[in-house]
Write an enzyme that holds these catalytic residues in place. Structure first.
Site, PDB file in Angstrom:
ATOM      1  CE1 TYR A 136      -3.611  -3.129   1.141  1.00 44.42           C
ATOM      2  CE2 TYR A 136      -4.677  -1.123   0.503  1.00 44.42           C
ATOM      3  CZ  TYR A 136      -4.683  -1.911   0.631  1.00 44.42           C
ATOM      4  OH  TYR A 136      -5.174  -3.194   0.239  1.00 44.42           O
ATOM      5  CE  LYS A 181       3.128 -18.139  -0.484  1.00 41.10           C
ATOM      6  NZ  LYS A 181       2.242 -19.510  -0.965  1.00 41.10           N
ATOM      7  CG  ASP A 214      -1.020 -20.814   0.948  1.00 34.84           C
ATOM      8  OD1 ASP A 214       0.190 -20.445   2.046  1.00 34.84           O
ATOM      9  OD2 ASP A 214      -0.658 -21.367  -0.101  1.00 34.84           O
ATOM     10  CG  ASP A 238      -7.860  -5.210   1.735  1.00 28.96           C
ATOM     11  OD1 ASP A 238      -9.186  -4.558   1.982  1.00 28.96           O
ATOM     12  OD2 ASP A 238      -8.072  -4.852   0.313  1.00 28.96           O
ATOM     13  CG  ASP A 242     -13.549  -7.167   2.150  1.00 25.49           C
ATOM     14  OD1 ASP A 242     -12.999  -6.822   3.055  1.00 25.49           O
ATOM     15  OD2 ASP A 242     -14.444  -7.596   1.757  1.00 25.49           O
TER      16      ASP A 242
HETATM   17  C1  IPM Z   1     -10.654  -1.651   2.959  1.00 24.49           C
HETATM   18  C2  IPM Z   1     -10.836  -1.286   1.288  1.00 24.49           C
HETATM   19  C3  IPM Z   1      -9.709  -0.209   1.327  1.00 24.49           C
HETATM   20  C4  IPM Z   1      -8.537  -1.309   1.756  1.00 24.49           C
HETATM   21  C5  IPM Z   1      -9.670   0.299  -0.194  1.00 24.49           C
HETATM   22  C6  IPM Z   1     -10.912   1.066  -0.489  1.00 24.49           C
HETATM   23  C7  IPM Z   1      -7.691   1.276  -0.592  1.00 24.49           C
HETATM   24  O1  IPM Z   1     -10.872  -2.615   0.632  1.00 24.49           O
HETATM   25  O2  IPM Z   1     -10.243  -0.219   3.882  1.00 24.49           O
HETATM   26  O3  IPM Z   1     -10.449  -2.724   3.850  1.00 24.49           O
HETATM   27  O4  IPM Z   1      -7.913  -1.872   0.428  1.00 24.49           O
HETATM   28  O5  IPM Z   1      -7.909  -1.136   2.632  1.00 24.49           O
HETATM   29 MN    MN Z   2     -10.809  -3.819   2.128  1.00 28.11          MN
END
Ligand code: IPM
Ligand code: MN
Ligand code: NAD
Length: 352
Positions: A136, A181, A214, A238, A242
């Site tokens: 990032y 990793k 993984d 990230d 999710d």
């Molecule tokens: C998150 C989002 C951000 C990230 C994006 C929008 C830049 O996906 O906050 O998880 O990748 O960190």
């Molecule tokens: Mn995200």
């Protein structure tokens, strides 16, 4: 959890800068503000704009007055921004800029089993995501035929995030899984892993384990109750957050807190959700619980944070839900109504 980052109060009251951002940020953030106002009427809110819509309208994604509003505040409540995948010259994802400029080095993303029908019980994990470096750092280049991204991992940032992860684990089930990793990314993940294990030596009462990313993706899908604190570099965090959110009811239920020294920014894990934006159906729970994290962890107001969580859990437990969640049709409500139900519940308990 400890409030790691005591805010510097520049004024008499506690001030929160509200940035709705884009898309469903405009729908879920006002609900979170209402709930915070209900439990903590002394809070002062200032509104500022930032994001993709702001960039298109004004040519700047984070206007100067927004920076000033943030600087004059004790914490930020953030909705969501759009970060288009297509090229957009001059636009950087706002949330990344904010994390880096405000020194928000940690991103805490808890996932717990929700009181919803059909959900697996026993999940209670916390993704602790490094928030400032890795892939990032924005060092990418391309000549059109070959593109290169630099991945930066420093000992300092790795030790800092590991220290927080192990500290937080002491208040939980005392178990940290270091995700990396290092079998392939020997230098970058190798350094992250080494730094994390070095920090672990200072926490002999916390179990330190490791897992390749993984395999982690598989085990998170197969046996999420195995995990307590999941310590990870930026991009893996990230993705895994999710994934993990599914066990907690999905992205509409997943809160997060970006934490630094003296500043914190609460933001749901989800994005601007253009597929449902403007329809009034977004689940506000992620935003509400992010606000509770700001209150409890950053501002040290743990009792009020606990009240918010309890009210949300009770409303969900009675079957009220937005359309992203399972439940009886008769108890399906929209974004604003869900917020009202939470506020009514808080009033009913004498907490608002
Ligand atoms: C998150 C989002 C951000 C990230 C994006 C929008 C830049 O996906 O906050 O998880 O990748 O960190
Ligand atoms: Mn995200
Ligand atoms: P998203 O998180 O916005 O949405 C993914 C899916 O989850 C969609 O189907 C959406 O409808 C659903 N969803 C998300 N939040 C919900 C809620 N509160 N209630 C009900 N359903 C919800 O991810 P995306 O669609 O991949 O990205 C959309 C935009 O958001 C992109 O521009 C992306 O870059 C950006 N984004 C921003 C952030 C952030 O601001 N922190 C996080 C992730 C994505």
């Amino acid at each position: 959890m400890p409030h790691h980052s005591s805010p510097i109060t520049h004024h008499g009251s506690t001030r929160i800068c509200v940035i709705e951002g884009d898309g469903i940020g405009h729908e879920v953030t006002p609900v979170a503000v209402e709930v915070l106002r209900a439990v903590a009427p002394d809070l002062e809110f200032v509104h500022a704009e930032a994001g993709w819509e702001c960039f298109q309208r004004r040519g700047t994604a984070i206007p100067e007055e927004t920076w000033e509003a943030i600087e004059g505040s004790d914490g930020v409540l953030f909705g969501a921004i759009s970060a288009p995948s297509a090229r957009a010259p001059g636009y950087e994802p706002v949330i990344i800029t904010l994390r880096q400029k405000l020194g928000l080095y940690a991103n805490l993303r808890p996932v717990v089993s929700p009181p919803l029908p059909g959900y697996r019980p026993g999940v209670d994990l916390l993704v602790v995501r490094e928030n400032t470096e890795g892939l990032y750092v924005g060092r990418e280049k391309s000549d059109g035929e070959a593109a290169v991204a630099e991945r930066v991992i420093t000992r300092k940032a790795s030790e800092r995030i590991a220290h927080l992860a192990f500290t937080l684990a002491r208040r939980r089930r005392r178990k940290v899984t270091i995700v990396h990793k290092a079998n392939v990314l020997r230098e970058t993940c190798g350094l992250f892993r080494e730094a994390a294990f070095r920090v672990a030596e200072g926490f002999p009462d916390v179990e330190a384990g490791e897992m390749l990313v993984d395999a982690m993706a598989m085990w998170l899908a197969k046996a999420p109750e195995r995990f307590d604190v999941v310590l990870t570099p930026n991009l893996f965090g990230d993705i895994l957050s999710d994934e993990a959110s599914v066990w907690g009811g999905g992205l509409g239920m997943a809160p997060s807190l970006n934490l630094g020294k003296g500043m914190a920014l609460a933001e749901p894990v989800h994005g601007s959700a253009p597929d449902i934006a403007g329809k009034g159906v977004a689940n506000p729970v992620a935003a509400i619980l992010s606000g509770a994290m700001l209150l409890g962890i950053h501002l040290g107001r743990e009792e009020e944070a606990r009240r918010i969580k309890e009210a949300v859990w009770e409303v969900l437990g009675e079957g009220y839900h937005t359309p992203d969640l399972p439940g009886e049709e008769g108890k399906r409500v929209d974004t604003a109504r869900f917020g009202e139900l939470v506020c009514e519940r808080l009033r009913g308990k004498g907490w608002a």
